[in-house]
Design a protein around this motif. Structure first.
Motif, PDB file in Angstrom:
ATOM      1  N   ARG A 177       0.849  -1.187   0.000  1.00 50.83           N
ATOM      2  CA  ARG A 177       0.000   0.000   0.000  1.00 50.83           C
ATOM      3  C   ARG A 177       0.886   1.239   0.000  1.00 50.83           C
ATOM      4  N   VAL A 178       0.354   2.294  -0.529  1.00 52.80           N
ATOM      5  CA  VAL A 178       1.064   3.569  -0.518  1.00 52.80           C
ATOM      6  C   VAL A 178       0.922   4.179   0.870  1.00 52.80           C
ATOM      7  N   VAL A 179       2.059   4.458   1.487  1.00 53.86           N
ATOM      8  CA  VAL A 179       2.071   5.086   2.803  1.00 53.86           C
ATOM      9  C   VAL A 179       2.058   6.602   2.643  1.00 53.86           C
ATOM     10  N   GLY A 180       2.753   7.076   1.628  1.00 53.56           N
ATOM     11  CA  GLY A 180       2.810   8.503   1.380  1.00 53.56           C
ATOM     12  C   GLY A 180       3.825   8.816   0.308  1.00 53.56           C
ATOM     13  N   VAL A 181       3.968  10.091   0.030  1.00 56.34           N
ATOM     14  CA  VAL A 181       4.927  10.561  -0.961  1.00 56.34           C
ATOM     15  C   VAL A 181       5.911  11.488  -0.275  1.00 56.34           C
ATOM     16  N   ARG A 182       7.170  11.152  -0.423  1.00 53.83           N
ATOM     17  CA  ARG A 182       8.227  12.036   0.076  1.00 53.83           C
ATOM     18  C   ARG A 182       8.563  12.988  -1.062  1.00 53.83           C
ATOM     19  N   GLU A 183       8.134  14.222  -0.932  1.00 55.18           N
ATOM     20  CA  GLU A 183       8.287  15.191  -2.011  1.00 55.18           C
ATOM     21  C   GLU A 183       9.696  15.762  -2.060  1.00 55.18           C
ATOM     22  N   ARG A 184      10.210  15.839  -3.282  1.00 55.09           N
ATOM     23  CA  ARG A 184      11.531  16.441  -3.528  1.00 55.09           C
ATOM     24  C   ARG A 184      12.559  15.948  -2.510  1.00 55.09           C
ATOM     25  N   VAL A 185      12.619  14.643  -2.319  1.00 55.04           N
ATOM     26  CA  VAL A 185      13.468  14.055  -1.283  1.00 55.04           C
ATOM     27  C   VAL A 185      14.940  13.978  -1.710  1.00 55.04           C
ATOM     28  N   GLY A 186      15.189  14.010  -3.013  1.00 57.60           N
ATOM     29  CA  GLY A 186      16.568  13.939  -3.476  1.00 57.60           C
ATOM     30  C   GLY A 186      16.708  14.401  -4.912  1.00 57.60           C
ATOM     31  N   ARG A 187      17.949  14.721  -5.266  1.00 56.84           N
ATOM     32  CA  ARG A 187      18.227  15.156  -6.640  1.00 56.84           C
ATOM     33  C   ARG A 187      18.749  13.964  -7.441  1.00 56.84           C
ATOM     34  N   HIS A 188      18.258  13.882  -8.664  1.00 56.88           N
ATOM     35  CA  HIS A 188      18.626  12.793  -9.572  1.00 56.88           C
ATOM     36  C   HIS A 188      18.762  13.402 -10.964  1.00 56.88           C
ATOM     37  N   HIS A 189      19.936  13.296 -11.543  1.00 50.84           N
ATOM     38  CA  HIS A 189      20.197  13.897 -12.858  1.00 50.84           C
ATOM     39  C   HIS A 189      19.777  15.366 -12.881  1.00 50.84           C
ATOM     40  N   ASP A 190      20.214  16.090 -11.875  1.00 48.21           N
ATOM     41  CA  ASP A 190      20.008  17.540 -11.771  1.00 48.21           C
ATOM     42  C   ASP A 190      18.557  17.986 -11.633  1.00 48.21           C
ATOM     43  N   ARG A 191      17.693  17.104 -11.140  1.00 45.34           N
ATOM     44  CA  ARG A 191      16.324  17.540 -10.849  1.00 45.34           C
ATOM     45  C   ARG A 191      15.841  16.854  -9.575  1.00 45.34           C
TER      46      ARG A 191
END
Length: 165
Positions: free
Chosen positions: A136-150
């Protein structure tokens, strides 16, 4: 899927496991990592008892699943984080589900009550796979890390065992 079987991962599988891992990383929606680790690093961070490979009828590894502990604290001994990867040439054949089902059976037999994972929201196939496997989806960690400069969000998923209490 009579042509696919699952067995415990062995050191001899290292090259194929890491190649499949790298292919997933190269696709861009599998992990914040961009380079697969060495086998020594992979081996040191995954629990040996819960590492499996899917192999075809000639023994070629076409996918894998493995877990890492989420914490060294004793209270979290029943919680693991997993990864599942399938060779791009073998995707869409139910291999990831077969690997997840094997993992779930092995962790429940050992008393592990929670399997968790983080998935990029753009990885719709992985989200569907996990939800069909009882996550189940527990939640969304928003903007938790940078990947390929985004900045990237990560959907936190978990599966609680209905049998381990």
């Amino acid at each position: 899927m009579a042509d696919i079987s699952v067995r415990p991962m062995a050191d001899a599988d290292a090259d194929r496991v890491l190649a499949i891992y790298q292919a997933g990383l190269d696709a861009g929606n599998a992990s914040f990592e961009v380079t697969a680790p060495t086998w020594a690093a992979f081996d040191a961070t995954r629990l040996t008892a819960y590492r499996f490979v899917a192999v075809d009828r000639v023994g070629t590894v076409c996918g894998w699943v493995a877990v890492s502990p989420t914490s060294t604290r004793a209270v979290y001994a029943g919680v693991v984080e997993h990864s599942v990867y399938v060779d791009p040439a073998a995707q869409g054949r139910g291999i990831a589900r077969l690997l997840l089902d094997t993992l779930i059976a092995s962790t429940e037999a050992a008393g592990i009550w929670t399997i968790q994972s983080g998935v990029f929201p753009e990885n719709a196939a992985s989200l569907r796979l996990h939800q069909r496997a009882g996550f189940r989806v527990v939640g969304v960690r928003e903007r938790v890390g940078r990947h390929h400069d985004r900045w990237r969000d990560v959907v936190l998923l978990e599966r609680r065992s209905p049998t381990v209490t």
